[in-house]
Design a protein around this motif. Sequence first.
Motif, PDB file in Angstrom:
ATOM      1  N   ILE A 116       1.042  -1.474   0.073  1.00  0.00           N
ATOM      2  CA  ILE A 116       0.182   0.162   0.343  1.00  0.00           C
ATOM      3  C   ILE A 116       1.292   1.391  -0.150  1.00  0.00           C
ATOM      4  N   ARG A 117       0.632   2.232  -0.621  1.00  0.00           N
ATOM      5  CA  ARG A 117       1.101   3.238  -1.671  1.00  0.00           C
ATOM      6  C   ARG A 117       1.398   4.703   0.231  1.00  0.00           C
ATOM      7  N   LEU A 118       2.139   5.266   0.802  1.00  0.00           N
ATOM      8  CA  LEU A 118       1.967   6.218   0.875  1.00  0.00           C
ATOM      9  C   LEU A 118       2.777   7.775   1.103  1.00  0.00           C
ATOM     10  N   TRP A 119       1.084   8.668   1.837  1.00  0.00           N
ATOM     11  CA  TRP A 119       1.539   9.860   1.127  1.00  0.00           C
ATOM     12  C   TRP A 119       1.201  10.113   2.096  1.00  0.00           C
ATOM     13  N   GLY A 120       2.123  12.089   1.667  1.00  0.00           N
ATOM     14  CA  GLY A 120       1.153  12.931   3.128  1.00  0.00           C
ATOM     15  C   GLY A 120       0.908  14.078   2.219  1.00  0.00           C
ATOM     16  N   LEU A 121      -0.193  14.482   2.519  1.00  0.00           N
ATOM     17  CA  LEU A 121      -1.155  15.784   2.611  1.00  0.00           C
ATOM     18  C   LEU A 121      -1.688  16.636   3.264  1.00  0.00           C
ATOM     19  N   ALA A 122      -0.379  17.599   3.937  1.00  0.00           N
ATOM     20  CA  ALA A 122      -1.171  18.732   5.338  1.00  0.00           C
ATOM     21  C   ALA A 122      -1.226  19.481   4.971  1.00  0.00           C
ATOM     22  N   LEU A 142       6.504   7.726   3.256  1.00  0.00           N
ATOM     23  CA  LEU A 142       5.404   8.444   2.252  1.00  0.00           C
ATOM     24  C   LEU A 142       6.895   8.698   0.691  1.00  0.00           C
ATOM     25  N   CYS A 143       6.201   8.296  -0.162  1.00  0.00           N
ATOM     26  CA  CYS A 143       5.976   7.957  -1.649  1.00  0.00           C
ATOM     27  C   CYS A 143       6.807   9.687  -2.102  1.00  0.00           C
ATOM     28  N   ASP A 144       5.909  10.145  -1.615  1.00  0.00           N
ATOM     29  CA  ASP A 144       5.278  12.022  -1.987  1.00  0.00           C
ATOM     30  C   ASP A 144       4.274  13.190  -1.097  1.00  0.00           C
ATOM     31  N   SER A 145       4.665  14.302  -0.890  1.00  0.00           N
ATOM     32  CA  SER A 145       4.600  14.633  -0.083  1.00  0.00           C
ATOM     33  C   SER A 145       4.150  16.635  -0.664  1.00  0.00           C
ATOM     34  N   ILE A 146       3.004  16.706  -0.142  1.00  0.00           N
ATOM     35  CA  ILE A 146       1.769  18.091  -0.608  1.00  0.00           C
ATOM     36  C   ILE A 146       1.361  18.883   0.488  1.00  0.00           C
ATOM     37  N   ARG A 167      -0.974  14.551  -8.775  1.00  0.00           N
ATOM     38  CA  ARG A 167       0.425  14.230  -8.630  1.00  0.00           C
ATOM     39  C   ARG A 167       0.712  13.185  -8.087  1.00  0.00           C
ATOM     40  N   PHE A 168      -0.108  12.872  -7.365  1.00  0.00           N
ATOM     41  CA  PHE A 168      -0.006  10.849  -6.765  1.00  0.00           C
ATOM     42  C   PHE A 168      -0.467  10.096  -7.496  1.00  0.00           C
ATOM     43  N   GLY A 169      -0.914  10.430  -8.655  1.00  0.00           N
ATOM     44  CA  GLY A 169      -1.262   9.012  -9.723  1.00  0.00           C
ATOM     45  C   GLY A 169      -2.692   8.479  -8.699  1.00  0.00           C
ATOM     46  N   ILE A 170      -2.743   8.990  -8.232  1.00  0.00           N
ATOM     47  CA  ILE A 170      -3.904   7.698  -6.563  1.00  0.00           C
ATOM     48  C   ILE A 170      -5.740   7.414  -7.379  1.00  0.00           C
ATOM     49  N   SER A 171      -6.657   6.665  -7.192  1.00  0.00           N
ATOM     50  CA  SER A 171      -7.643   6.750  -7.303  1.00  0.00           C
ATOM     51  C   SER A 171      -8.619   7.167  -6.313  1.00  0.00           C
ATOM     52  N   PRO A 172      -9.104   7.725  -5.696  1.00  0.00           N
ATOM     53  CA  PRO A 172     -10.036   8.124  -5.032  1.00  0.00           C
ATOM     54  C   PRO A 172     -10.444   6.823  -4.320  1.00  0.00           C
TER      55      PRO A 172
END
Length: 208
Positions: A116-122, A142-146, A167-172
């Motif tokens: 499972i890929r992990l990201w930051g958005l804060a 974290l793969c990336d963060s915003i 940017r993350f290339g994720i599906s909601p």
Amino acid sequence: MWREEVQVMQAAITDVVFGLDNVLVEWDGRRPITGQYPEGIADMMFDPADEWGMEFYLAMLESGWSEQRVLASYEAHHGPAIAWVLKMYLDHEADGFVGMMPGMPELMQDLDAAGIRLWGLANTTEKHWELARQRFPDLAKLCDSIVSSEERVRLPDPVLINHAVERFGISPATTLFVYSDKHMVRDLEDWGLKLSISKMRAACEISS
């Protein structure tokens, strides 16, 4: 037991997007002040009834205002003596980090191991995020963060969510968003996102 929880999550979730303060890391915003001044000063600074208080100016920092602009505006409303306390807060901001949230390093490791890929958005500043990253090596998972200050827009604005999705290339549909602010969770749920507070906290307790 937690390994079973990860397997269940893996079947439905491909990505997890985390907030920062009191989600990934434990944060106490009073500590940068109480480390320098009496508790009463912190009470005054964080008075929720103050229209031009810390809540407002921290939100402005998260929206992209510079520290210099915030300090100048704060001084105009509160005077130079109290503005100096805010400057001390900003200078000692790293003192507010208590540690990683209990069980979070193990949780991140298990999610990562499950693919499972992990990201930051804060809602935070670039400075605050960098201070956290320097102090807590687990954030490197974290793969990336915003951060909101860089984009000059704060959650729950859908512009920031759409930017993260692109940017993350994720599906909601297969992404879990994890935040500690109940009001923001409710607002983001109105946009059809999968939000969680209690599930991830319970997972931390299981893994710790």
